[in-house]
Each structure stands twice: as structure tokens, then as C-alpha cells.
Design an enzyme around this catalytic site. Structure first.
Site, mmCIF file in Angstrom:
data_model
loop_
_atom_site.group_PDB
_atom_site.id
_atom_site.type_symbol
_atom_site.label_atom_id
_atom_site.label_comp_id
_atom_site.label_asym_id
_atom_site.label_seq_id
_atom_site.Cartn_x
_atom_site.Cartn_y
_atom_site.Cartn_z
ATOM 1 N N GLY A 103 0.838 -1.191 0.000
ATOM 2 C CA GLY A 103 0.000 0.000 0.000
ATOM 3 C C GLY A 103 0.866 1.230 0.000
ATOM 4 N N HIS B 67 -3.688 0.826 8.219
ATOM 5 C CA HIS B 67 -2.341 1.401 8.140
ATOM 6 C C HIS B 67 -2.346 2.636 7.221
ATOM 7 C CE1 HIS B 67 2.223 0.886 7.743
ATOM 8 N NE2 HIS B 67 1.934 1.755 6.790
ATOM 9 N N GLU B 68 -2.963 2.480 6.045
ATOM 10 C CA GLU B 68 -2.975 3.583 5.073
ATOM 11 C C GLU B 68 -3.881 4.727 5.546
ATOM 12 O OE1 GLU B 68 -0.702 3.467 2.944
ATOM 13 O OE2 GLU B 68 -0.260 1.340 3.150
ATOM 14 N N HIS C 287 -2.067 6.927 7.709
ATOM 15 C CA HIS C 287 -1.164 7.847 6.982
ATOM 16 C C HIS C 287 -1.863 9.154 6.605
ATOM 17 C CE1 HIS C 287 2.703 5.983 6.452
ATOM 18 N NE2 HIS C 287 2.225 4.879 5.911
ATOM 19 N N GLN D 13 2.954 9.914 1.460
ATOM 20 C CA GLN D 13 4.247 9.226 1.260
ATOM 21 C C GLN D 13 4.925 9.618 -0.044
ATOM 22 O OE1 GLN D 13 2.510 5.155 2.310
ATOM 23 N NE2 GLN D 13 4.613 5.024 3.063
ATOM 24 N N CYS E 16 6.691 -0.277 6.677
ATOM 25 C CA CYS E 16 6.223 0.916 5.968
ATOM 26 C C CYS E 16 7.336 1.404 5.055
ATOM 27 C CB CYS E 16 5.865 1.990 6.987
ATOM 28 S SG CYS E 16 5.249 3.506 6.247
ATOM 29 N N LEU E 17 6.970 1.753 3.820
ATOM 30 C CA LEU E 17 7.975 2.241 2.863
ATOM 31 C C LEU E 17 8.650 3.516 3.375
ATOM 32 C CD1 LEU E 17 6.035 1.657 -0.485
ATOM 33 C CD2 LEU E 17 7.868 0.241 0.486
HETATM 34 NI NI NI Z 1 3.114 3.015 5.577
#
Ligand code: NI
Length: 187
Positions: A53, A148-149, A152, A58, A106-107
Site C-alpha cells: 500500500g 495502516h494507510e 497515513h 508518502q 512501511c515504505l
Molecule cells: Ni506506511
């Protein structure tokens, strides 16, 4: 989908960048070609980074958009394969009482994994990229990705949800655990 330009990979913001801590803005005009291009770029960027995701903050855009990527990812060997979803202006309508802990990464926080408690089920409503209203219930891994997203776009990261710092591990140790888990399943 009528992007004039080819999708391009975007730079991923990392923890410490203020955009990740901001509450993202409602998307007013989903049909705007700039928004449609951003969506294409986010899908490509998530795929290129093997993410499950990615949220607009991000890639430095403070907008309420995220992608749930469908490709099976080497970063999450246990993740089920699903179709890619574009989630815009989402709301969580209700959640299950049942909460489960599972590992997340997480990226924007490279090299780190942690056990994060998430609701097992989330009922949601969102707009897709064609501006349709979609009501959808997500469970298990998909519910985890959604939460999670969703965090963000509200300026939160998964580390904010961790209950104990003992439950934060490196990606290298996580991969060892995942490999162990796989061989146990085969036996
Ligand atoms: Ni993340």
C-alpha cells in the site's frame, strides 16, 4: 485512466518529513487530470517498491488518497494476492471489537517491522477513481492494510500504534521469522 503522460516513479518521503505528520486534505475533484496522474504514479511507485500500500503523503501530497496494491509482495511473503484498489476520501464506518496483532512495515520507515494491533474487520465507505461511492468491508490482512494507510492520511504511522518497544524488530530479523513460519506451515 486517460493519462496523457506515462506514469512515473515518485520519491518516497521518510519518517521525519513533516508531510507524514499532517492531516491530509479531502480530494475535491477526483476527475482532475492531475489527481488521475498522481494515482497512476502512486500505483507504479508502490509496485516498484514492492509495497502492499501507499498513501499520498508518502509521495509528498497531502491528500486523502491511498492505494492498496494487489501484487503479491516479497516484502510480505504471507500476504494474499488481491486486486489493486484506489481509495479516495475514505471513512471508517465501524470496526470489529476483535483486534489482532500482526507485523507491519512501511515504505517510509525502511528496515523496521513491528507488531501492531488492528481491528480484524473494518466497514468502510470511500470513492474510487471514477468517483463512485463504494461501501466495502475489509477483513484480516486487507483490514490491516486499510487501517495502516488510513492512519497515513491522518498523520499517523504504525509505530504510533505499537504497544511495546520490545515488539519493534529489524527487517532482517522479520525475514528470518517469516521463513521459519513458512517451513513450519509445510510440515
Ligand atoms: Ni506506511
Amino acid at each position: 485512466m486517460s493519462s496523457k503522460t506515462m506514469a512515473m516513479q515518485l520519491e518516497i518521503t521518510e519518517l521525519g518529513n513533516p508531510v507524514l505528520r499532517r492531516e491530509a486534505e479531502h480530494v475535491e475533484d477526483i476527475g482532475d487530470p492531475e489527481i488521475q496522474d498522481l494515482i497512476d504514479d502512486m500505483i507504479l511507485t508502490a509496485e516498484a517498491a514492492s509495497g502492499v500500500g501507499i498513501a499520498a503523503p508518502q509521495v509528498s501530497k497531502s491528500l486523502r488518497i491511498f492505494i492498496m496494491a494487489g501484487t503479491s509482495s516479497p516484502r510480505y511473503p504471507d500476504a494474499p494476492k488481491t486486486e489493486t484498489k484506489v481509495i479516495i476520501n475514505p471513512e471508517i464506518v465501524s470496526v470489529s471489537e476483535e483486534v489482532e496483532k500482526g507485523f507491519e512495515g512501511c515504505l517510509s520507515i525502511p528496515g523496521i517491522r513491528a507488531l501492531v494491533p488492528r481491528h480484524k474487520l473494518v466497514r468502510t465507505v470511500y470513492r474510487d477513481r471514477d468517483n463512485n461511492t463504494v461501501e466495502e468491508t475489509f477483513s484480516d490482512f486487507a483490514a490491516r492494510v486499510f487501517q495502516h494507510e488510513y492512519d497515513h492520511i491522518n498523520g499517523l504511522v504504525f509505530l504510533d500504534r505499537v504497544e511495546s518497544s520490545v515488539e519493534i524488530i529489524t527487517e532482517k530479523e522479520y525475514m528470518k521469522l517469516a521463513a521459519q513460519h513458512d517451513s513450519e506451515k509445510q510440515e
